[in-house]
Design a protein around this motif. Structure first.
Motif, PDB file in Angstrom:
ATOM      1  N   UNK A 123       7.281  41.890 -43.141  1.00  0.00           N
ATOM      2  CA  UNK A 123       7.343  40.603 -43.845  1.00  0.00           C
ATOM      3  C   UNK A 123       8.773  40.099 -43.915  1.00  0.00           C
ATOM      4  N   UNK A 124       9.716  40.982 -44.205  1.00  0.00           N
ATOM      5  CA  UNK A 124      11.127  40.590 -44.301  1.00  0.00           C
ATOM      6  C   UNK A 124      11.625  40.108 -42.940  1.00  0.00           C
ATOM      7  N   UNK A 125      11.269  40.820 -41.882  1.00  0.00           N
ATOM      8  CA  UNK A 125      11.694  40.405 -40.539  1.00  0.00           C
ATOM      9  C   UNK A 125      11.120  39.037 -40.169  1.00  0.00           C
ATOM     10  N   UNK A 126       9.852  38.802 -40.538  1.00  0.00           N
ATOM     11  CA  UNK A 126       9.250  37.495 -40.266  1.00  0.00           C
ATOM     12  C   UNK A 126       9.994  36.393 -41.009  1.00  0.00           C
ATOM     13  N   UNK A 127      10.333  36.643 -42.263  1.00  0.00           N
ATOM     14  CA  UNK A 127      11.044  35.640 -43.058  1.00  0.00           C
ATOM     15  C   UNK A 127      12.450  35.401 -42.498  1.00  0.00           C
ATOM     16  N   UNK A 128      13.110  36.456 -42.051  1.00  0.00           N
ATOM     17  CA  UNK A 128      14.435  36.288 -41.450  1.00  0.00           C
ATOM     18  C   UNK A 128      14.348  35.471 -40.167  1.00  0.00           C
ATOM     19  N   UNK A 129      13.317  35.726 -39.376  1.00  0.00           N
ATOM     20  CA  UNK A 129      13.134  34.941 -38.149  1.00  0.00           C
ATOM     21  C   UNK A 129      12.886  33.473 -38.463  1.00  0.00           C
ATOM     22  N   UNK A 130      12.119  33.212 -39.518  1.00  0.00           N
ATOM     23  CA  UNK A 130      11.861  31.828 -39.921  1.00  0.00           C
ATOM     24  C   UNK A 130      13.174  31.175 -40.353  1.00  0.00           C
ATOM     25  N   UNK A 131      14.003  31.896 -41.110  1.00  0.00           N
ATOM     26  CA  UNK A 131      15.289  31.340 -41.549  1.00  0.00           C
ATOM     27  C   UNK A 131      16.215  31.088 -40.362  1.00  0.00           C
ATOM     28  N   UNK A 132      16.248  31.999 -39.397  1.00  0.00           N
ATOM     29  CA  UNK A 132      17.080  31.802 -38.210  1.00  0.00           C
ATOM     30  C   UNK A 132      16.617  30.576 -37.431  1.00  0.00           C
ATOM     31  N   UNK A 133      15.304  30.425 -37.290  1.00  0.00           N
ATOM     32  CA  UNK A 133      14.757  29.291 -36.584  1.00  0.00           C
ATOM     33  C   UNK A 133      15.105  27.994 -37.314  1.00  0.00           C
TER      34      UNK A 133
END
Length: 139
Positions: A123-133
């Protein structure tokens, strides 16, 4: 008024040898003060020496007592608890079974915790990817 006091004081006769006696008394007081300071300095190290000697003696007696009684405890540790080998085997198997059951319970809890940790990490990795995007899209 001050002049009168000074004049009156100047007229009072000074006894002979007063200066020498005062000087000797002041020297005596200084000498006593130095002796008292020296005595205070020697009291603490003397007390520390006695304390160190007492601690050393207690340590030597403690180690000696331990070494003398160590043989008793060694003999007790080597003594068998069961006279019958079959009974000893059964008791060992019971203890190992109990250990295995408790270890398996702990492993089950560990697996649940690992699964939860993996889910959280995902979940944290998904959220980080969303923030990077989001950052790359807005800049």
């Amino acid at each position: 008024m001050d002049e009168l006091d000074y004049k009156a004081l100047e007229q009072i006769p000074i006894p002979e040898g007063l200066e020498e006696r005062l000087s000797a008394k002041i020297d005596e007081w200084e000498k006593e003060e130095k002796q008292q300071k020296a005595q205070r300095r020697t009291l603490l190290p003397r007390a520390l020496r006695y304390t160190a000697v007492a601690a050393s003696i207690a340590l030597v007696f403690g180690v000696g007592y331990h070494l003398l009684n160590q043989d008793k405890y060694m003999n007790l540790a080597e003594q068998d608890t069961f006279q019958d080998p079959l009974q000893a085997k059964q008791e060992a198997e019971r203890a190992l079974t109990l250990l295995a059951v408790n270890l398996n319970k702990g492993m089950g809890h560990l697996e649940k915790a690992k699964a939860l940790s993996d889910k959280t990490e995902k979940t944290i990795n998904e959220q980080l990817n969303v923030l990077k995007q989001y950052e790359t899209d807005n800049y």
